[in-house]
Design a protein around this motif. Structure first.
Motif, PDB file in Angstrom:
ATOM      1  N   GLY A  38       0.791  -1.211   0.000  1.00 27.27           N
ATOM      2  CA  GLY A  38       0.000   0.000   0.000  1.00 27.27           C
ATOM      3  C   GLY A  38       0.826   1.264   0.000  1.00 27.27           C
ATOM      4  N   LEU A  39       2.139   1.164   0.094  1.00 28.95           N
ATOM      5  CA  LEU A  39       2.985   2.347   0.046  1.00 28.95           C
ATOM      6  C   LEU A  39       3.224   2.766  -1.394  1.00 28.95           C
ATOM      7  N   VAL A  40       3.259   4.063  -1.602  1.00 28.19           N
ATOM      8  CA  VAL A  40       3.585   4.624  -2.904  1.00 28.19           C
ATOM      9  C   VAL A  40       4.960   5.260  -2.767  1.00 28.19           C
ATOM     10  N   HIS A  41       5.920   4.750  -3.526  1.00 26.65           N
ATOM     11  CA  HIS A  41       7.293   5.216  -3.446  1.00 26.65           C
ATOM     12  C   HIS A  41       7.537   6.261  -4.517  1.00 26.65           C
ATOM     13  N   VAL A  42       7.997   7.436  -4.089  1.00 28.67           N
ATOM     14  CA  VAL A  42       8.330   8.521  -5.000  1.00 28.67           C
ATOM     15  C   VAL A  42       9.841   8.697  -4.924  1.00 28.67           C
ATOM     16  N   ARG A  43      10.503   8.480  -6.051  1.00 22.62           N
ATOM     17  CA  ARG A  43      11.965   8.527  -6.088  1.00 22.62           C
ATOM     18  C   ARG A  43      12.431   9.547  -7.110  1.00 22.62           C
ATOM     19  N   ILE A  44      13.673   9.973  -6.945  1.00 23.02           N
ATOM     20  CA  ILE A  44      14.303  10.839  -7.926  1.00 23.02           C
ATOM     21  C   ILE A  44      15.557  10.145  -8.417  1.00 23.02           C
ATOM     22  N   GLN A  45      15.790  10.229  -9.717  1.00 28.08           N
ATOM     23  CA  GLN A  45      16.977   9.631 -10.320  1.00 28.08           C
ATOM     24  C   GLN A  45      17.746  10.714 -11.042  1.00 28.08           C
ATOM     25  N   GLN A  46      19.044  10.706 -10.880  1.00 31.01           N
ATOM     26  CA  GLN A  46      19.903  11.663 -11.579  1.00 31.01           C
ATOM     27  C   GLN A  46      20.185  11.162 -12.983  1.00 31.01           C
ATOM     28  N   ARG A  47      19.922  11.994 -13.953  1.00 36.93           N
ATOM     29  CA  ARG A  47      20.263  11.661 -15.336  1.00 36.93           C
ATOM     30  C   ARG A  47      21.620  12.283 -15.642  1.00 36.93           C
ATOM     31  N   ASN A  48      21.813  12.791 -16.813  1.00 42.13           N
ATOM     32  CA  ASN A  48      23.101  13.401 -17.141  1.00 42.13           C
ATOM     33  C   ASN A  48      23.071  14.897 -16.815  1.00 42.13           C
ATOM     34  N   GLY A  49      24.140  15.375 -16.219  1.00 41.46           N
ATOM     35  CA  GLY A  49      24.226  16.781 -15.858  1.00 41.46           C
ATOM     36  C   GLY A  49      23.261  17.137 -14.748  1.00 41.46           C
ATOM     37  N   ARG A  50      22.456  18.181 -14.972  1.00 43.80           N
ATOM     38  CA  ARG A  50      21.498  18.628 -13.973  1.00 43.80           C
ATOM     39  C   ARG A  50      20.113  18.027 -14.178  1.00 43.80           C
ATOM     40  N   LYS A  51      19.976  17.166 -15.140  1.00 44.84           N
ATOM     41  CA  LYS A  51      18.674  16.576 -15.459  1.00 44.84           C
ATOM     42  C   LYS A  51      18.306  15.498 -14.439  1.00 44.84           C
ATOM     43  N   THR A  55      10.217   9.207 -10.323  1.00 47.17           N
ATOM     44  CA  THR A  55       9.468   7.978 -10.568  1.00 47.17           C
ATOM     45  C   THR A  55       8.477   7.753  -9.424  1.00 47.17           C
ATOM     46  N   VAL A  56       7.296   7.259  -9.773  1.00 48.29           N
ATOM     47  CA  VAL A  56       6.248   6.952  -8.804  1.00 48.29           C
ATOM     48  C   VAL A  56       5.888   5.486  -8.983  1.00 48.29           C
ATOM     49  N   GLN A  57       6.089   4.704  -7.930  1.00 43.93           N
ATOM     50  CA  GLN A  57       5.871   3.256  -7.991  1.00 43.93           C
ATOM     51  C   GLN A  57       4.972   2.848  -6.853  1.00 43.93           C
ATOM     52  N   GLY A  58       4.026   1.948  -7.133  1.00 44.88           N
ATOM     53  CA  GLY A  58       3.179   1.400  -6.091  1.00 44.88           C
ATOM     54  C   GLY A  58       1.747   1.888  -6.134  1.00 44.88           C
ATOM     55  N   LEU A  59       1.373   2.634  -7.178  1.00 44.04           N
ATOM     56  CA  LEU A  59      -0.018   3.048  -7.295  1.00 44.04           C
ATOM     57  C   LEU A  59      -0.883   1.833  -7.597  1.00 44.04           C
ATOM     58  N   SER A  60      -2.117   1.885  -7.196  1.00 45.38           N
ATOM     59  CA  SER A  60      -3.026   0.766  -7.385  1.00 45.38           C
ATOM     60  C   SER A  60      -3.246   0.499  -8.867  1.00 45.38           C
ATOM     61  N   VAL A  61      -3.402  -0.775  -9.203  1.00 45.55           N
ATOM     62  CA  VAL A  61      -3.620  -1.154 -10.600  1.00 45.55           C
ATOM     63  C   VAL A  61      -5.030  -0.787 -11.055  1.00 45.55           C
ATOM     64  N   GLU A  62      -5.891  -0.397 -10.121  1.00 42.87           N
ATOM     65  CA  GLU A  62      -7.244   0.009 -10.482  1.00 42.87           C
ATOM     66  C   GLU A  62      -7.263   1.335 -11.229  1.00 42.87           C
ATOM     67  N   TYR A  63      -6.233   2.168 -11.016  1.00 42.26           N
ATOM     68  CA  TYR A  63      -6.177   3.483 -11.645  1.00 42.26           C
ATOM     69  C   TYR A  63      -5.622   3.367 -13.061  1.00 42.26           C
ATOM     70  N   ASP A  64      -6.097   4.244 -13.931  1.00 36.34           N
ATOM     71  CA  ASP A  64      -5.558   4.335 -15.278  1.00 36.34           C
ATOM     72  C   ASP A  64      -4.333   5.240 -15.213  1.00 36.34           C
ATOM     73  N   LEU A  65      -3.155   4.648 -15.252  1.00 32.24           N
ATOM     74  CA  LEU A  65      -1.920   5.404 -15.057  1.00 32.24           C
ATOM     75  C   LEU A  65      -1.655   6.387 -16.188  1.00 32.24           C
ATOM     76  N   LYS A  66      -2.109   6.075 -17.380  1.00 36.08           N
ATOM     77  CA  LYS A  66      -1.904   6.996 -18.503  1.00 36.08           C
ATOM     78  C   LYS A  66      -2.689   8.292 -18.292  1.00 36.08           C
ATOM     79  N   GLN A 116       0.622   6.963   3.283  1.00 34.44           N
ATOM     80  CA  GLN A 116       1.016   5.929   2.334  1.00 34.44           C
ATOM     81  C   GLN A 116       2.185   6.367   1.453  1.00 34.44           C
ATOM     82  N   LEU A 117       2.519   7.650   1.451  1.00 37.11           N
ATOM     83  CA  LEU A 117       3.593   8.150   0.591  1.00 37.11           C
ATOM     84  C   LEU A 117       4.950   7.982   1.269  1.00 37.11           C
ATOM     85  N   LYS A 118       5.900   7.531   0.497  1.00 39.39           N
ATOM     86  CA  LYS A 118       7.276   7.408   0.980  1.00 39.39           C
ATOM     87  C   LYS A 118       8.169   8.063  -0.061  1.00 39.39           C
ATOM     88  N   VAL A 119       8.822   9.164   0.314  1.00 35.12           N
ATOM     89  CA  VAL A 119       9.647   9.928  -0.619  1.00 35.12           C
ATOM     90  C   VAL A 119      11.101   9.551  -0.410  1.00 35.12           C
TER      91      VAL A 119
END
Length: 122
Positions: A38-51, A55-66, A116-119
């Motif tokens: 039931g936890l929703v994990h919100v993460r940040i990933q470093q890309r190249n440079g300052r970008k 990412t949001v993981q753990g949302l219920s499959v009942e929701y239309d993620l698109k 339920q949010l975990k950052v």
């Protein structure tokens, strides 16, 4: 030549490998169940440079993620997509550091509760 018994031992070892029992199979299943606790994990990933990428993981499959991504893109003025991850399932990806924005938006839309949010991230 002593090839008769050797082939018997080889077939026994192959048969033993086929019929193996994994004593930790139930533990692995219970750990997988705990990931979807039931936890929703919100993460940040470093890309190249300052970008960065949020990412949001753990949302219920009942929701239309698109539809959620479409609303977030409009709300936060960023790009985003839904990615199929082999371990975590469907994951939302948003460009930039949108951790606070997405947490506030998810609670405002009542998709998740604040507890339920975990950052994660720096």
């Amino acid at each position: 030549m002593f090839c008769g018994p050797k082939s018997i031992y080889e077939s026994m070892s192959i048969q033993n490998l086929i019929n193996t029992y994994d004593p930790f199979a139930d533990v692995v299943k219970s750990l997988e169940d705990e990931v979807q606790d039931g936890l929703v994990h919100v993460r940040i990933q470093q890309r190249n440079g300052r970008k960065t990428l949020t990412t949001v993981q753990g949302l219920s499959v009942e929701y239309d993620l698109k539809k959620i991504v479409k609303a977030c893109k409009k709300e936060f003025a960023c790009n985003g997509t839904v990615v199929e991850h082999p371990e975590y399932g469907k994951v939302l990806q948003l460009q930039g550091d949108q951790r606070q924005n997405i947490c506030q938006w998810l609670t405002r839309m009542e998709l998740v509760k604040p507890e339920q949010l975990k950052v994660h991230g720096f």
